[in-house]
Design a protein around this motif. Structure first.
Motif, PDB file in Angstrom:
ATOM      1  N   LYS A 121      -7.448  -6.552  -7.363  1.00 50.04           N
ATOM      2  CA  LYS A 121      -8.993  -6.379  -7.216  1.00 50.04           C
ATOM      3  C   LYS A 121      -9.697  -6.647  -5.938  1.00 50.04           C
ATOM      4  CE  LYS A 121      -9.061  -6.453 -12.415  1.00 50.04           C
ATOM      5  NZ  LYS A 121      -7.918  -7.037 -12.493  1.00 50.04           N
ATOM      6  N   LEU A 122      -9.164  -7.839  -5.301  1.00 50.93           N
ATOM      7  CA  LEU A 122     -10.055  -8.131  -4.125  1.00 50.93           C
ATOM      8  C   LEU A 122      -9.594  -7.512  -3.053  1.00 50.93           C
ATOM      9  CD1 LEU A 122      -9.926 -12.227  -4.058  1.00 50.93           C
ATOM     10  CD2 LEU A 122     -11.895 -10.616  -4.388  1.00 50.93           C
ATOM     11  N   LEU A 123      -8.709  -6.393  -3.044  1.00 49.97           N
ATOM     12  CA  LEU A 123      -8.497  -5.393  -1.977  1.00 49.97           C
ATOM     13  C   LEU A 123      -8.594  -4.014  -2.388  1.00 49.97           C
ATOM     14  CD1 LEU A 123      -4.751  -6.675  -1.118  1.00 49.97           C
ATOM     15  CD2 LEU A 123      -6.893  -7.452  -0.141  1.00 49.97           C
ATOM     16  N   THR A 124      -9.227  -3.191  -1.697  1.00 51.06           N
ATOM     17  CA  THR A 124      -9.482  -1.875  -1.445  1.00 51.06           C
ATOM     18  C   THR A 124      -8.390  -0.970  -1.066  1.00 51.06           C
ATOM     19  OG1 THR A 124     -12.004  -1.933  -1.469  1.00 51.06           O
ATOM     20  CG2 THR A 124     -10.844   0.116  -0.784  1.00 51.06           C
ATOM     21  N   SER A 125      -7.702  -0.138  -1.939  1.00 49.27           N
ATOM     22  CA  SER A 125      -6.488   0.647  -1.628  1.00 49.27           C
ATOM     23  C   SER A 125      -6.934   1.862  -1.416  1.00 49.27           C
ATOM     24  CB  SER A 125      -5.611   0.410  -2.743  1.00 49.27           C
ATOM     25  OG  SER A 125      -4.312   1.372  -2.447  1.00 49.27           O
ATOM     26  N   LEU A 126      -6.391   2.633  -0.152  1.00 52.04           N
ATOM     27  CA  LEU A 126      -6.394   4.021   0.138  1.00 52.04           C
ATOM     28  C   LEU A 126      -4.933   4.705   0.096  1.00 52.04           C
ATOM     29  CD1 LEU A 126      -9.151   4.075   3.162  1.00 52.04           C
ATOM     30  CD2 LEU A 126      -9.494   4.621   0.739  1.00 52.04           C
ATOM     31  N   PRO A 127      -4.775   5.265  -1.002  1.00 45.91           N
ATOM     32  CA  PRO A 127      -3.427   5.841  -0.979  1.00 45.91           C
ATOM     33  C   PRO A 127      -3.286   7.002  -0.159  1.00 45.91           C
ATOM     34  CG  PRO A 127      -4.196   5.943  -3.319  1.00 45.91           C
ATOM     35  CD  PRO A 127      -5.476   5.471  -2.175  1.00 45.91           C
ATOM     36  N   VAL A 128      -1.971   6.865   0.734  1.00 43.82           N
ATOM     37  CA  VAL A 128      -1.710   7.718   1.854  1.00 43.82           C
ATOM     38  C   VAL A 128      -0.595   8.681   1.481  1.00 43.82           C
ATOM     39  CG1 VAL A 128      -1.112   7.879   4.329  1.00 43.82           C
ATOM     40  CG2 VAL A 128      -2.450   6.010   3.390  1.00 43.82           C
ATOM     41  N   LEU A 129       0.525   8.201   1.088  1.00 42.82           N
ATOM     42  CA  LEU A 129       1.660   9.177   0.639  1.00 42.82           C
ATOM     43  C   LEU A 129       2.507   8.457  -0.438  1.00 42.82           C
ATOM     44  CD1 LEU A 129       4.263   7.683   2.155  1.00 42.82           C
ATOM     45  CD2 LEU A 129       3.355   8.650   4.170  1.00 42.82           C
ATOM     46  N   VAL A 130       3.501   9.093  -0.939  1.00 45.84           N
ATOM     47  CA  VAL A 130       4.449   8.703  -1.850  1.00 45.84           C
ATOM     48  C   VAL A 130       5.795   8.700  -1.050  1.00 45.84           C
ATOM     49  CG1 VAL A 130       5.727   9.006  -3.992  1.00 45.84           C
ATOM     50  CG2 VAL A 130       3.523   9.428  -4.151  1.00 45.84           C
ATOM     51  N   GLU A 131       6.479   7.875  -1.088  1.00 42.02           N
ATOM     52  CA  GLU A 131       7.736   7.738  -0.454  1.00 42.02           C
ATOM     53  C   GLU A 131       9.005   7.377  -1.137  1.00 42.02           C
ATOM     54  OE1 GLU A 131       8.990   5.691   4.096  1.00 42.02           O
ATOM     55  OE2 GLU A 131       8.121   4.398   2.467  1.00 42.02           O
ATOM     56  N   ASP A 132       9.976   8.475  -1.013  1.00 41.83           N
ATOM     57  CA  ASP A 132      11.307   8.094  -1.800  1.00 41.83           C
ATOM     58  C   ASP A 132      12.339   7.159  -1.362  1.00 41.83           C
ATOM     59  OD1 ASP A 132      10.558  10.333  -3.441  1.00 41.83           O
ATOM     60  OD2 ASP A 132      11.317  11.941  -1.967  1.00 41.83           O
ATOM     61  N   THR A 148       3.643  16.130   7.783  1.00 42.70           N
ATOM     62  CA  THR A 148       3.320  17.576   7.919  1.00 42.70           C
ATOM     63  C   THR A 148       4.235  18.264   8.793  1.00 42.70           C
ATOM     64  OG1 THR A 148       1.681  17.392   9.246  1.00 42.70           O
ATOM     65  CG2 THR A 148       0.940  17.595   7.126  1.00 42.70           C
ATOM     66  N   SER A 149       4.701  17.296   9.988  1.00 42.31           N
ATOM     67  CA  SER A 149       5.469  17.717  11.068  1.00 42.31           C
ATOM     68  C   SER A 149       7.070  17.862  10.658  1.00 42.31           C
ATOM     69  CB  SER A 149       5.488  17.338  12.317  1.00 42.31           C
ATOM     70  OG  SER A 149       5.812  15.967  12.045  1.00 42.31           O
ATOM     71  N   GLY A 150       7.338  17.020   9.376  1.00 46.20           N
ATOM     72  CA  GLY A 150       8.828  17.171   8.848  1.00 46.20           C
ATOM     73  C   GLY A 150       9.269  15.794   9.615  1.00 46.20           C
ATOM     74  N   GLU A 151       8.778  15.343  10.354  1.00 44.36           N
ATOM     75  CA  GLU A 151       9.255  13.899  10.924  1.00 44.36           C
ATOM     76  C   GLU A 151       9.596  12.951  10.031  1.00 44.36           C
ATOM     77  OE1 GLU A 151       8.197  10.343  14.510  1.00 44.36           O
ATOM     78  OE2 GLU A 151       6.982  12.073  14.157  1.00 44.36           O
ATOM     79  N   TRP A 152       8.773  12.645   8.970  1.00 42.34           N
ATOM     80  CA  TRP A 152       8.828  11.657   7.680  1.00 42.34           C
ATOM     81  C   TRP A 152       9.357  12.518   6.757  1.00 42.34           C
ATOM     82  CZ3 TRP A 152       4.991   7.198   7.646  1.00 42.34           C
ATOM     83  CH2 TRP A 152       5.145   6.266   6.850  1.00 42.34           C
ATOM     84  N   LEU A 153      10.726  12.499   6.567  1.00 38.09           N
ATOM     85  CA  LEU A 153      11.323  13.499   5.821  1.00 38.09           C
ATOM     86  C   LEU A 153      11.100  13.015   4.163  1.00 38.09           C
ATOM     87  CD1 LEU A 153      14.591  14.531   7.556  1.00 38.09           C
ATOM     88  CD2 LEU A 153      12.445  15.779   7.214  1.00 38.09           C
ATOM     89  N   SER A 154      10.989  11.598   4.033  1.00 39.22           N
ATOM     90  CA  SER A 154      11.011  10.849   2.691  1.00 39.22           C
ATOM     91  C   SER A 154       9.465  10.787   1.931  1.00 39.22           C
ATOM     92  CB  SER A 154      11.852   9.618   2.612  1.00 39.22           C
ATOM     93  OG  SER A 154      11.118   8.736   3.592  1.00 39.22           O
ATOM     94  N   GLY A 155       8.419  11.114   2.841  1.00 35.50           N
ATOM     95  CA  GLY A 155       7.438  10.924   2.570  1.00 35.50           C
ATOM     96  C   GLY A 155       6.404  12.377   1.872  1.00 35.50           C
ATOM     97  N   ARG A 156       5.621  12.059   1.040  1.00 33.17           N
ATOM     98  CA  ARG A 156       4.890  13.307   0.394  1.00 33.17           C
ATOM     99  C   ARG A 156       3.519  12.987   0.424  1.00 33.17           C
ATOM    100  NH1 ARG A 156       8.599  12.272  -3.147  1.00 33.17           N
ATOM    101  NH2 ARG A 156       7.227  11.874  -4.957  1.00 33.17           N
ATOM    102  N   LEU A 157       2.552  13.639   1.120  1.00 28.49           N
ATOM    103  CA  LEU A 157       1.171  13.268   1.355  1.00 28.49           C
ATOM    104  C   LEU A 157       0.283  13.100  -0.144  1.00 28.49           C
ATOM    105  CD1 LEU A 157      -0.195  15.203   4.396  1.00 28.49           C
ATOM    106  CD2 LEU A 157       0.354  12.422   4.210  1.00 28.49           C
ATOM    107  N   ILE A 158      -0.545  12.117  -0.261  1.00 25.96           N
ATOM    108  CA  ILE A 158      -1.493  12.332  -1.703  1.00 25.96           C
ATOM    109  C   ILE A 158      -2.707  12.738  -1.495  1.00 25.96           C
ATOM    110  CG2 ILE A 158      -2.049  10.544  -3.361  1.00 25.96           C
ATOM    111  CD1 ILE A 158      -0.172   8.448  -2.596  1.00 25.96           C
ATOM    112  N   ARG A 159      -2.672  13.799  -2.225  1.00 21.94           N
ATOM    113  CA  ARG A 159      -4.055  14.413  -2.511  1.00 21.94           C
ATOM    114  C   ARG A 159      -5.117  13.496  -3.380  1.00 21.94           C
ATOM    115  NH1 ARG A 159      -0.519  18.317  -4.141  1.00 21.94           N
ATOM    116  NH2 ARG A 159      -1.318  18.205  -6.150  1.00 21.94           N
TER     117      ARG A 159
END
Length: 320
Positions: free
Chosen positions: A155-166, A296-307
């Motif tokens: 609770k003392l931290l604010t979190s900004l989700p960026v992506l999900v990584e497999d 988005t460029s495909g360099e990070w194959l295991s990542g999916r951006l979080i909307r």
């Protein structure tokens, strides 16, 4: 009741320990205990329940904590706004960023070059470490920003989700392992698992699989985890990007895990009670842009951006 008592109460509540809170606040434990005793007497409330492993909030304590966190955040913002005048509002100063290993997944020289070019007065310092250590550095104020895994942010931290990584199962490259296309999650109990010490989200994910019997080799170094997997001492669970060089060299294989698949949420976090400086906000924006570009460029194959609004609640995905 004063601001010092409120700050002390919030840290005890978050860390669930008088001892750890005293260390973070650089206060003796007897002095800290006295502050809380006086606060409870003034409020005529029992805020904490003590047990063998620390403390827990009472129902009244939970409600009081929510109000105190808001008060503390408002006070810090007020002080920040009126202290930052004139030249201090310029984008300048030092911003400390904590990154999991290997750090280059989250920040490359490109980010540093962009920061230097656009903001000559801004200096960025990166520190690499495991999530538990980065979390403590954030709470203590040693870091302005940190990349953390998992959706259960304190609770003392604010979190900004960026992506999900497999996550994948990484093991020695042998004739047998090279023929496999995936690893069934339940089969992970058939090999020693090379994992960090608790607390770490990887341990939580493995616990959630309810494996009947599994041998754990505890290692708090990503590079050593991969090296032990390479020489055949067991299997480690990591994103494929953590072992990219070893995978390309053919030293290890990285196999998808199914039934269920394993993944974790990647977030950029900062303190909820210390306002971000202008420089920290600039670096935060640069990091989010760079990570998004890699995905988005495909360099990070295991990542999916979080909307926005699609944050994970668990580390397990349904099997495909």
């Amino acid at each position: 009741m004063d601001l010092r008592q409120i700050r002390t109460f919030v840290y005890i509540a978050e860390l669930r320990s008088y001892t750890r809170a005293a260390a973070f606040l650089h206060v003796s434990q007897p002095a800290l205990s006295r502050q809380m005793r006086l606060l409870e007497e003034e409020l005529r409330l029992k805020l904490f329940l003590r047990h063998g492993h620390g403390v827990e909030l009472t129902n009244e304590g939970v409600a009081f904590f929510a109000r105190c966190r808001d008060v503390l955040s408002e006070f810090e913002q007020l002080r920040h706004d009126f202290r930052s005048t004139g030249a201090n509002k310029a984008v300048m100063g030092l911003v400390s960023v904590g990154l999991p290993a290997p750090a280059t997944r989250f920040a490359t020289p490109k980010l540093l070059h962009a920061a230097r070019k656009s903001y000559p007065g801004l200096s960025v310092r990166f520190a690499e470490g495991f999530s538990a250590l980065l979390h403590e550095w954030l709470l203590s104020g040693s870091l302005d920003l940190a990349v953390l895994f998992g959706s259960n942010t304190p609770k003392l931290l604010t979190s900004l989700p960026v992506l999900v990584e497999d996550l994948v199962a990484i093991s020695a490259a042998t004739k047998t392992s090279r023929k496999k296309n995936f690893v069934n999650a339940q089969d992970l109990q058939n090999t020693p698992l090379i994992l960090p010490h608790r607390p770490h989200i990887l341990r939580e994910l493995i616990d959630s699989l309810h494996l009947k019997k599994v041998e754990i080799l505890e290692v708090d170094s990503t590079s050593l985890m991969i090296e032990l997997a390479r020489v055949g001492d067991g299997t480690t669970i990591l994103p494929a990007g953590s072992a990219e060089q070893s995978i390309r060299a053919g030293h290890v294989v990285a196999l998808p895990i199914i039934n269920p698949t394993l993944s974790w949420q990647v977030s950029i976090c900062y303190s909820s009670v210390r306002p971000l400086s202008v420089g920290a906000r600039v670096v935060l924006d640069l990091m989010r842009r760079e990570i998004a570009q890699k995905v988005t460029s495909g360099e990070w194959l295991s990542g999916r951006l979080i909307r926005p609004g699609t944050e994970m609640t668990e580390g397990l995905d349904a099997a495909p």
